[in-house]
Design a protein around this motif. Sequence first.
Motif, PDB file in Angstrom:
ATOM      1  N   THR A 183       3.124  -2.623  -3.652  1.00 20.54           N
ATOM      2  CA  THR A 183       1.757  -2.588  -4.207  1.00 20.54           C
ATOM      3  C   THR A 183       1.177  -1.275  -4.060  1.00 20.54           C
ATOM      4  N   ASP A 186      -2.573   0.587  -4.188  1.00 14.82           N
ATOM      5  CA  ASP A 186      -4.135   0.776  -4.162  1.00 14.82           C
ATOM      6  C   ASP A 186      -4.560   1.875  -5.250  1.00 14.82           C
ATOM      7  N   THR A 187      -4.995   1.720  -6.262  1.00  9.43           N
ATOM      8  CA  THR A 187      -5.470   2.512  -7.084  1.00  9.43           C
ATOM      9  C   THR A 187      -6.517   3.507  -6.630  1.00  9.43           C
ATOM     10  N   ASP A 188      -7.232   3.019  -5.864  1.00 11.55           N
ATOM     11  CA  ASP A 188      -8.441   3.792  -5.293  1.00 11.55           C
ATOM     12  C   ASP A 188      -7.832   5.001  -4.380  1.00 11.55           C
ATOM     13  N   TYR A 248      -3.542  -2.300  -7.900  1.00  9.92           N
ATOM     14  CA  TYR A 248      -4.593  -3.093  -7.550  1.00  9.92           C
ATOM     15  C   TYR A 248      -5.647  -2.098  -6.952  1.00  9.92           C
ATOM     16  N   ALA A 249      -6.822  -2.812  -6.908  1.00 11.98           N
ATOM     17  CA  ALA A 249      -7.908  -2.439  -6.090  1.00 11.98           C
ATOM     18  C   ALA A 249      -8.492  -3.433  -5.166  1.00 11.98           C
ATOM     19  N   ASN A 250      -8.846  -3.313  -3.773  1.00 10.17           N
ATOM     20  CA  ASN A 250      -9.516  -3.942  -2.794  1.00 10.17           C
ATOM     21  C   ASN A 250     -10.720  -4.721  -3.304  1.00 10.17           C
ATOM     22  N   SER A 297      -2.113 -11.119  -6.262  1.00 12.63           N
ATOM     23  CA  SER A 297      -1.310 -10.885  -5.098  1.00 12.63           C
ATOM     24  C   SER A 297      -0.620 -11.847  -4.349  1.00 12.63           C
ATOM     25  N   ASP A 321       0.871  -1.274  -0.077  1.00 16.11           N
ATOM     26  CA  ASP A 321      -0.018  -0.001  -0.012  1.00 16.11           C
ATOM     27  C   ASP A 321       0.866   1.185   0.146  1.00 16.11           C
ATOM     28  N   CYS A 349      -7.155  -9.046  -8.903  1.00 11.61           N
ATOM     29  CA  CYS A 349      -6.082  -8.632  -8.049  1.00 11.61           C
ATOM     30  C   CYS A 349      -6.042  -9.647  -6.787  1.00 11.61           C
ATOM     31  N   LYS A 350      -6.921 -10.073  -6.096  1.00 13.50           N
ATOM     32  CA  LYS A 350      -6.979 -10.920  -4.979  1.00 13.50           C
ATOM     33  C   LYS A 350      -6.285 -12.272  -5.259  1.00 13.50           C
TER      34      LYS A 350
END
Length: 141
Positions: free
Chosen positions: A92, A94-96, A57-59, A68, A35, A64-65
């Motif tokens: 990593t 987080d694109t959000d 990635y995004a949650n 990873s 992150d 992505c899950k």
Amino acid sequence: MSALRPFHALRATLRQVPKARSFHSTVRRNEHFLDANTTVFEKAVSNKDKVVLVDFYANWCNPCKMLSPVLEKLTTDESIKSGSGKALDLVTVDTDVEGELAGKYGVTALPTVIAFKDGQPISQFKGAMPEHLVRKFIESV
């Protein structure tokens, strides 16, 4: 007074013992920057001694899950080497949270993995791939 004498003798003996030898330790072979924000990202990819894989990635992203854990496994495996023979780091993003950083590198699909060498992007892939294909990608960079 005689009870203190042994303590003083012990203390004098301890002063004569040479200090413990310090050992040189090497930098850990692989590092994970999970992150990462823009500052951590820039510092990590500028490492000229390693190939850095950046996982955008995004949650909420199921592919992505899936990817990873594969990336984490392969970047910690001592037997996996990049094509250039350099050690691997994993970052990593987080694109959000870091949308501007993702936009800077043209991330339009998730997950996107970009390999950096000497601070420059050299190769990438998009989407979840099986472990054997990720290995081939690492060996090509």
